[in-house]
Design an enzyme around this catalytic site. Structure first.
Site, mmCIF file in Angstrom:
data_model
loop_
_atom_site.group_PDB
_atom_site.id
_atom_site.type_symbol
_atom_site.label_atom_id
_atom_site.label_comp_id
_atom_site.label_asym_id
_atom_site.label_seq_id
_atom_site.Cartn_x
_atom_site.Cartn_y
_atom_site.Cartn_z
ATOM 1 N N LYS A 166 77.460 -43.129 -61.621
ATOM 2 C CA LYS A 166 78.613 -44.012 -61.882
ATOM 3 C C LYS A 166 79.179 -44.542 -60.572
ATOM 4 C CE LYS A 166 81.002 -43.310 -65.395
ATOM 5 N NZ LYS A 166 81.851 -42.854 -66.478
ATOM 6 N N ASP A 191 86.810 -49.967 -73.626
ATOM 7 C CA ASP A 191 85.618 -50.718 -73.227
ATOM 8 C C ASP A 191 85.524 -52.034 -73.995
ATOM 9 O OD1 ASP A 191 84.676 -48.919 -71.336
ATOM 10 O OD2 ASP A 191 83.913 -47.595 -72.915
ATOM 11 N N PHE A 214 87.384 -42.400 -61.965
ATOM 12 C CA PHE A 214 87.323 -41.133 -62.692
ATOM 13 C C PHE A 214 86.168 -41.159 -63.677
ATOM 14 C CE2 PHE A 214 90.840 -38.210 -61.909
ATOM 15 C CZ PHE A 214 91.470 -38.934 -60.904
ATOM 16 N N LYS A 263 79.186 -48.594 -59.974
ATOM 17 C CA LYS A 263 80.464 -49.319 -59.835
ATOM 18 C C LYS A 263 80.701 -49.760 -58.394
ATOM 19 C CE LYS A 263 82.837 -47.795 -63.812
ATOM 20 N NZ LYS A 263 83.815 -48.492 -64.652
ATOM 21 N N ASN A 268 93.375 -45.303 -77.442
ATOM 22 C CA ASN A 268 92.826 -43.948 -77.288
ATOM 23 C C ASN A 268 93.957 -42.981 -76.977
ATOM 24 O OD1 ASN A 268 93.133 -43.717 -74.267
ATOM 25 N ND2 ASN A 268 91.802 -45.506 -74.358
ATOM 26 N N PRO A 293 86.909 -56.407 -69.392
ATOM 27 C CA PRO A 293 86.509 -56.421 -67.962
ATOM 28 C C PRO A 293 86.497 -55.009 -67.394
ATOM 29 C CG PRO A 293 88.776 -57.184 -68.250
ATOM 30 C CD PRO A 293 88.197 -57.057 -69.628
ATOM 31 N N ASP A 294 85.594 -54.769 -66.435
ATOM 32 C CA ASP A 294 85.566 -53.475 -65.737
ATOM 33 C C ASP A 294 86.492 -53.613 -64.516
ATOM 34 O OD1 ASP A 294 85.071 -51.269 -64.180
ATOM 35 O OD2 ASP A 294 82.933 -51.213 -64.643
ATOM 36 N N ILE A 295 87.687 -53.090 -64.646
ATOM 37 C CA ILE A 295 88.721 -53.316 -63.622
ATOM 38 C C ILE A 295 88.338 -52.663 -62.300
ATOM 39 C CG2 ILE A 295 91.180 -52.964 -63.088
ATOM 40 C CD1 ILE A 295 91.607 -52.976 -66.201
ATOM 41 N N LYS A 338 98.972 -60.789 -90.080
ATOM 42 C CA LYS A 338 98.435 -59.495 -90.495
ATOM 43 C C LYS A 338 97.201 -59.696 -91.390
ATOM 44 C CE LYS A 338 99.636 -55.299 -92.889
ATOM 45 N NZ LYS A 338 100.463 -54.714 -93.908
#
Ligand code: C5P
Length: 408
Positions: free
Chosen positions: A338, A279, A324, A342, A210, A306-308, A289
């Site tokens: 959120k 995600d 954030f 979390k 991203n 994984p959701d760190i 390749k």
């Protein structure tokens, strides 16, 4: 310990009669415990000799961009990174104009363009020059970019006129510098920060990622270090210099980030997750390749990353956890939801959408915790980072106090 003890201050001296006061400023900074290195422009040397500053700072004075000997000792990029703070005193109208326009044709302006550290300028000029619309526009431009403008003061001027444009007194500039650093509110704390994007390999040459620039996370790391914390920065791939005093661990994928965070989490008492973690990752990384075939389209199988932050929040004992959230609408509800899902202590929501939240424009941060919300900004990301660190320090302090009260 004084607020300036062991701080690395790069003092820029430009051409103006107030240059003689910069000698006293250097002496006071050194007496306050700061390490001072001085950069002089050519015009400044017409007013005071470099030897004066060398004697007062105990360091060789830097004067030329293209001096091979000086560059071999400490090059302009190293100087830009070395400084915890760059302060230009006196700053002439010409210097302010050149900074505003991004010039880099001498050592001082080049350092200012290359640095990620805070920059403060103490204007010193004739009152007419200070009042001129061009100077006012240049100063406003610097202010909007996060440069701190120190003064000027008013009174009698060397040219015989009276008005605004005198440089602030050296002792006042010393306390201004102390204020720029702010108090060492995180002294004794260990802060772990994630920043930047993650990069999820698809095969040896391709990846999913991203556009995160890492700017906010790096600004927070720099602010935390300036506030006296030990800082570990786990960074995805970004082109940014490591902030002064920060330990940086480079990772690529979310799983590498997860493992680096797990290694350092135990020692940390504050965790700030600013990274834009992907995600999903390709379910399989092809060893070779991937070749195109004759088919019109292809489906890529993805696996959940994984959701760190979520994992850090679930630990016991755990650090104070900050996350954030970039929100386009119903910011408060989404951010609080959120935070609860979390299990984070604090969620920092930044409103994003057409024209807001991206690039170099000022933005706002809204902080949500169990007690409600508070808004920071609008301001540039470096100012927001400084304010966020103050807000986190305050919350960690009152939490520690609450825990102490419960224990007694
Ligand atoms: O899960 P979501 O992306 O909505 O939450 C954003 C927050 O969670 C950010 O603080 C981000 O750094 C963190 N996060 C994480 N690991 C993930 C996804 C997000 O630590 N896999």
């Amino acid at each position: 310990m004084s607020g300036l003890a062991e701080r690395r201050i790069l003092l820029g001296v430009t051409g103006g009669i107030a240059a003689y006061k910069a000698a006293e400023f250097t002496r006071l900074l050194a007496r306050a415990g700061a390490q001072v290195r001085v950069v002089m422009t050519r015009a400044a040397q017409d007013f005071v000799g470099p030897l004066t500053f060398q004697a007062l700072s105990g360091e060789k004075v830097h004067t030329d961009l293209l001096d091979p000997d000086a560059e071999a000792a400490m090059g302009h990029i190293e100087l830009a990174r070395w400084a915890d703070l760059i302060v230009i005193a006196p700053a002439s109208a010409d210097c302010i104009a050149r900074l505003a326009h991004g010039h880099a044709d001498d050592l001082l302006t080049t350092i200012c363009l290359a640095t990620e550290s805070p920059v403060a300028v103490a204007p010193a000029m004739n009152q007419g020059m200070w009042a001129h619309a061009a100077t006012a526009a240049n100063v406003e431009c610097l202010r909007r970019r996060g440069v701190t403008i120190l003064g000027p003061a008013s009174g009698d001027q060397a040219c015989g006129e009276t008005g605004s444009g005198r440089m602030r007194e050296p002792a006042e500039l010393v306390s201004d510098c102390t204020e720029v650093f702010g108090p060492r509110v995180l002294s004794g704390h260990h802060v772990l920060i994630t920043a930047g994007p993650t990069l999820e390999a698809l095969d040896p040459v391709r990846y999913l990622s991203n556009h995160s620039s890492g700017r906010m996370g790096y600004a927070i790391a720099a602010s935390a270090a300036r506030a006296g914390a030990r800082v570990t920065l786990v960074s995805g791939p970004v082109q940014r210099p490591t902030p002064a005093g920060v330990e940086r661990i480079d990772v690529q994928s979310a799983r590498e980030m997860q493992s680096a965070v797990a290694t350092h989490l135990e020692a940390a008492d504050i965790f700030i997750a600013t990274a834009a973690v992907a995600d999903y990752r390709p379910a399989e990384i092809a060893e070779r390749k991937i070749k195109k075939g004759d088919e019109d389209g292809r489906t890529l199988a993805l696996a959940r990353n994984p959701d760190i932050l979520g994992e850090a929040c679930a630990r016991s004992p755990r650090p104070y956890c900050v996350g954030f959230a970039a929100e386009t609408d119903t910011v408060a509800e989404n951010a609080q939801a959120k935070r609860r899902s979390k299990g984070a202590d604090l969620i920092c929501a930044n409103a994003v959408g057409a024209g807001i939240g991206f690039g170099d424009v000022d933005s706002t941060l809204e902080l949500f915790d169990e007690h409600g919300s508070v808004r920071l900004g609008p301001a540039d990301k470096e100012t927001l980072a400084r304010e966020l660190i103050m807000a986190i320090a305050e919350r960690v302090r009152s939490l520690t106090q609450e825990q102490r009260n419960k224990a007694t």
